[in-house]
Design a protein around this motif. Structure first.
Motif, PDB file in Angstrom:
ATOM      1  N   PHE A  88      -0.736  10.926   0.305  1.00 21.90           N
ATOM      2  CA  PHE A  88      -0.530  11.177   1.728  1.00 21.90           C
ATOM      3  C   PHE A  88      -1.388  10.241   2.570  1.00 21.90           C
ATOM      4  CE2 PHE A  88      -1.764  13.281   5.687  1.00 21.90           C
ATOM      5  CZ  PHE A  88      -0.517  13.449   6.276  1.00 21.90           C
ATOM      6  N   LEU A  89      -2.687  10.150   2.235  1.00 20.39           N
ATOM      7  CA  LEU A  89      -3.585   9.277   2.999  1.00 20.39           C
ATOM      8  C   LEU A  89      -3.211   7.805   2.834  1.00 20.39           C
ATOM      9  CD1 LEU A  89      -7.033  11.027   2.442  1.00 20.39           C
ATOM     10  CD2 LEU A  89      -5.644  10.989   4.520  1.00 20.39           C
ATOM     11  N   LEU A  90      -2.864   7.417   1.613  1.00 15.92           N
ATOM     12  CA  LEU A  90      -2.467   6.022   1.387  1.00 15.92           C
ATOM     13  C   LEU A  90      -1.231   5.675   2.212  1.00 15.92           C
ATOM     14  CD1 LEU A  90      -2.986   5.681  -2.478  1.00 15.92           C
ATOM     15  CD2 LEU A  90      -4.306   4.556  -0.677  1.00 15.92           C
ATOM     16  N   ILE A  91      -0.263   6.576   2.243  1.00 19.29           N
ATOM     17  CA  ILE A  91       0.970   6.321   3.001  1.00 19.29           C
ATOM     18  C   ILE A  91       0.668   6.242   4.492  1.00 19.29           C
ATOM     19  CG2 ILE A  91       3.172   7.368   3.684  1.00 19.29           C
ATOM     20  CD1 ILE A  91       3.424   8.252   0.704  1.00 19.29           C
ATOM     21  N   GLN A  92      -0.205   7.106   4.968  1.00 20.56           N
ATOM     22  CA  GLN A  92      -0.580   7.048   6.389  1.00 20.56           C
ATOM     23  C   GLN A  92      -1.257   5.722   6.707  1.00 20.56           C
ATOM     24  OE1 GLN A  92       0.543   9.210   8.631  1.00 20.56           O
ATOM     25  NE2 GLN A  92       1.525  10.100   6.841  1.00 20.56           N
ATOM     26  N   LYS A  93      -2.101   5.255   5.808  1.00 20.27           N
ATOM     27  CA  LYS A  93      -2.778   3.966   6.007  1.00 20.27           C
ATOM     28  C   LYS A  93      -1.772   2.816   6.011  1.00 20.27           C
ATOM     29  CE  LYS A  93      -7.299   5.176   4.230  1.00 20.27           C
ATOM     30  NZ  LYS A  93      -8.501   4.388   4.425  1.00 20.27           N
ATOM     31  N   VAL A  94      -0.793   2.881   5.099  1.00 22.09           N
ATOM     32  CA  VAL A  94       0.237   1.837   5.049  1.00 22.09           C
ATOM     33  C   VAL A  94       1.034   1.834   6.352  1.00 22.09           C
ATOM     34  CG1 VAL A  94       2.357   1.070   3.916  1.00 22.09           C
ATOM     35  CG2 VAL A  94       0.416   1.806   2.532  1.00 22.09           C
ATOM     36  N   LYS A  95       1.403   3.026   6.819  1.00 20.70           N
ATOM     37  CA  LYS A  95       2.157   3.136   8.073  1.00 20.70           C
ATOM     38  C   LYS A  95       1.369   2.564   9.250  1.00 20.70           C
ATOM     39  CE  LYS A  95       5.137   7.088   7.024  1.00 20.70           C
ATOM     40  NZ  LYS A  95       5.470   8.483   7.370  1.00 20.70           N
ATOM     41  N   ASN A  96       0.027   2.597   9.140  1.00 22.22           N
ATOM     42  CA  ASN A  96      -0.832   2.056  10.192  1.00 22.22           C
ATOM     43  C   ASN A  96      -1.191   0.590   9.957  1.00 22.22           C
ATOM     44  OD1 ASN A  96      -0.942   4.439  11.716  1.00 22.22           O
ATOM     45  ND2 ASN A  96      -2.533   5.274  10.397  1.00 22.22           N
ATOM     46  N   GLY A  97      -0.516  -0.044   8.968  1.00 22.17           N
ATOM     47  CA  GLY A  97      -0.695  -1.479   8.758  1.00 22.17           C
ATOM     48  C   GLY A  97      -1.718  -1.887   7.725  1.00 22.17           C
ATOM     49  N   ASN A  98      -2.257  -0.961   6.969  1.00 24.65           N
ATOM     50  CA  ASN A  98      -3.262  -1.275   5.954  1.00 24.65           C
ATOM     51  C   ASN A  98      -2.563  -1.727   4.672  1.00 24.65           C
ATOM     52  OD1 ASN A  98      -5.167  -1.119   3.827  1.00 24.65           O
ATOM     53  ND2 ASN A  98      -6.371   0.404   4.941  1.00 24.65           N
ATOM     54  N   GLU A  99      -2.587  -3.036   4.427  1.00 28.71           N
ATOM     55  CA  GLU A  99      -1.905  -3.594   3.251  1.00 28.71           C
ATOM     56  C   GLU A  99      -2.598  -3.209   1.945  1.00 28.71           C
ATOM     57  OE1 GLU A  99      -1.007  -7.761   3.509  1.00 28.71           O
ATOM     58  OE2 GLU A  99      -0.369  -7.559   5.596  1.00 28.71           O
ATOM     59  N   GLU A 100      -3.909  -3.060   1.991  1.00 28.76           N
ATOM     60  CA  GLU A 100      -4.651  -2.694   0.780  1.00 28.76           C
ATOM     61  C   GLU A 100      -4.214  -1.320   0.263  1.00 28.76           C
ATOM     62  OE1 GLU A 100      -9.255  -2.027  -0.682  1.00 28.76           O
ATOM     63  OE2 GLU A 100      -8.876  -3.161   1.154  1.00 28.76           O
ATOM     64  N   ALA A 101      -3.909  -0.401   1.163  1.00 29.21           N
ATOM     65  CA  ALA A 101      -3.433   0.926   0.764  1.00 29.21           C
ATOM     66  C   ALA A 101      -2.092   0.798   0.059  1.00 29.21           C
ATOM     67  CB  ALA A 101      -3.314   1.834   1.991  1.00 29.21           C
ATOM     68  N   GLY A 102      -1.239  -0.117   0.534  1.00 28.17           N
ATOM     69  CA  GLY A 102       0.046  -0.366  -0.127  1.00 28.17           C
ATOM     70  C   GLY A 102      -0.160  -0.897  -1.531  1.00 28.17           C
ATOM     71  N   GLU A 103      -1.129  -1.772  -1.680  1.00 26.59           N
ATOM     72  CA  GLU A 103      -1.439  -2.308  -3.010  1.00 26.59           C
ATOM     73  C   GLU A 103      -1.910  -1.203  -3.948  1.00 26.59           C
ATOM     74  OE1 GLU A 103      -4.134  -5.644  -2.688  1.00 26.59           O
ATOM     75  OE2 GLU A 103      -2.845  -6.598  -1.170  1.00 26.59           O
ATOM     76  N   TRP A 104      -2.693  -0.249  -3.430  1.00 26.54           N
ATOM     77  CA  TRP A 104      -3.148   0.873  -4.244  1.00 26.54           C
ATOM     78  C   TRP A 104      -1.978   1.719  -4.719  1.00 26.54           C
ATOM     79  CZ3 TRP A 104      -7.484   1.795  -6.703  1.00 26.54           C
ATOM     80  CH2 TRP A 104      -8.658   1.178  -6.281  1.00 26.54           C
ATOM     81  N   GLN A 126      10.751   6.475   7.594  1.00 29.86           N
ATOM     82  CA  GLN A 126      11.508   7.728   7.566  1.00 29.86           C
ATOM     83  C   GLN A 126      11.000   8.689   6.492  1.00 29.86           C
ATOM     84  OE1 GLN A 126      13.080   4.728   6.987  1.00 29.86           O
ATOM     85  NE2 GLN A 126      14.040   4.325   8.945  1.00 29.86           N
ATOM     86  N   TYR A 127      10.135   8.208   5.616  1.00 26.13           N
ATOM     87  CA  TYR A 127       9.681   9.018   4.482  1.00 26.13           C
ATOM     88  C   TYR A 127       8.774  10.154   4.950  1.00 26.13           C
ATOM     89  CZ  TYR A 127       7.277  10.277   0.144  1.00 26.13           C
ATOM     90  OH  TYR A 127       6.745  10.964  -0.920  1.00 26.13           O
ATOM     91  N   LYS A 128       9.074  11.341   4.497  1.00 25.10           N
ATOM     92  CA  LYS A 128       8.246  12.529   4.751  1.00 25.10           C
ATOM     93  C   LYS A 128       7.528  12.855   3.448  1.00 25.10           C
ATOM     94  CE  LYS A 128      10.122  13.532   8.834  1.00 25.10           C
ATOM     95  NZ  LYS A 128      10.184  12.293   9.520  1.00 25.10           N
TER      96      LYS A 128
END
Length: 171
Positions: free
Chosen positions: A5-21, A61-63
């Motif tokens: 949940f936190l990683l997805i929120q970070k990705v949605k806010n533009g954090n590429e490192e969270a996407g890599e995780w 759109q992902y919940k």
């Protein structure tokens, strides 16, 4: 490590490192799932990458209900279905590297994988998710949009067919 949940929120806010995780966390499982369907490393890698590309494209759109892994399997399953629709010719089988050096273990693994290939499609999908991806029956039911009782039946049926197939091979 952060929750999905936190990683997805970070990705949605533009954090590429969270996407890599997220990719690192699920890449091996999704790759194995794709490989078990196509039996070709290059195709499996392409399908896995497509899965993550589509996941990140749909992230708006992902919940997140704590089912990120199931969602990735769902995307991968759809990509695999589309792949087979486009590919009518037979694929050359390429088996995964088996860490054990024991030839008997390797032969047994290959026999099992070949037997799974011959299962009817609905049993094959359930068997791959249960035996190779080690998903729980409830997760499989949710992923395939079927009842848990049907998952149990399919697993039981797959076990029976696989044991009969492997019995014949051992004779």
């Amino acid at each position: 490590m952060y929750s999905d949940f936190l990683l997805i929120q970070k990705v949605k806010n533009g954090n590429e490192e969270a996407g890599e995780w997220l990719v690192k966390k699920y890449y091996a499982s999704i790759y194995q799932y794709c490989f078990l369907h196509v039996r070709n490393r290059d195709y499996a890698e392409d399908l896995t990458q497509d899965t993550f590309v589509r996941f990140f494209e749909a992230l708006g759109q992902y919940k997140n209900y704590g089912k990120t892994k199931s969602y990735l399997y769902c995307i991968a399953g759809n990509i695999i279905k589309n792949y087979y629709k486009k590919k009518k010719e037979l694929l050359i089988e390429e088996f995964p590297e088996i860490p054990e050096n024991n030839v008997h273990d390797m032969e047994t693994r290959l026999d099992i994988e070949q037997a799974v290939d011959h299962l009817p499609e609905e049993l094959k999908e359930t068997a791959i998710l249960f035996f190779f991806q080690e998903l729980k029956q409830r997760e499989i039911a949710d992923l395939l949009n079927i009842n848990v009782s049907l998952v149990k039946y399919r697993i039981s049926r797959a076990k029976k067919i696989l044991s009969e197939c492997l019995e014949v091979k051992s004779k």
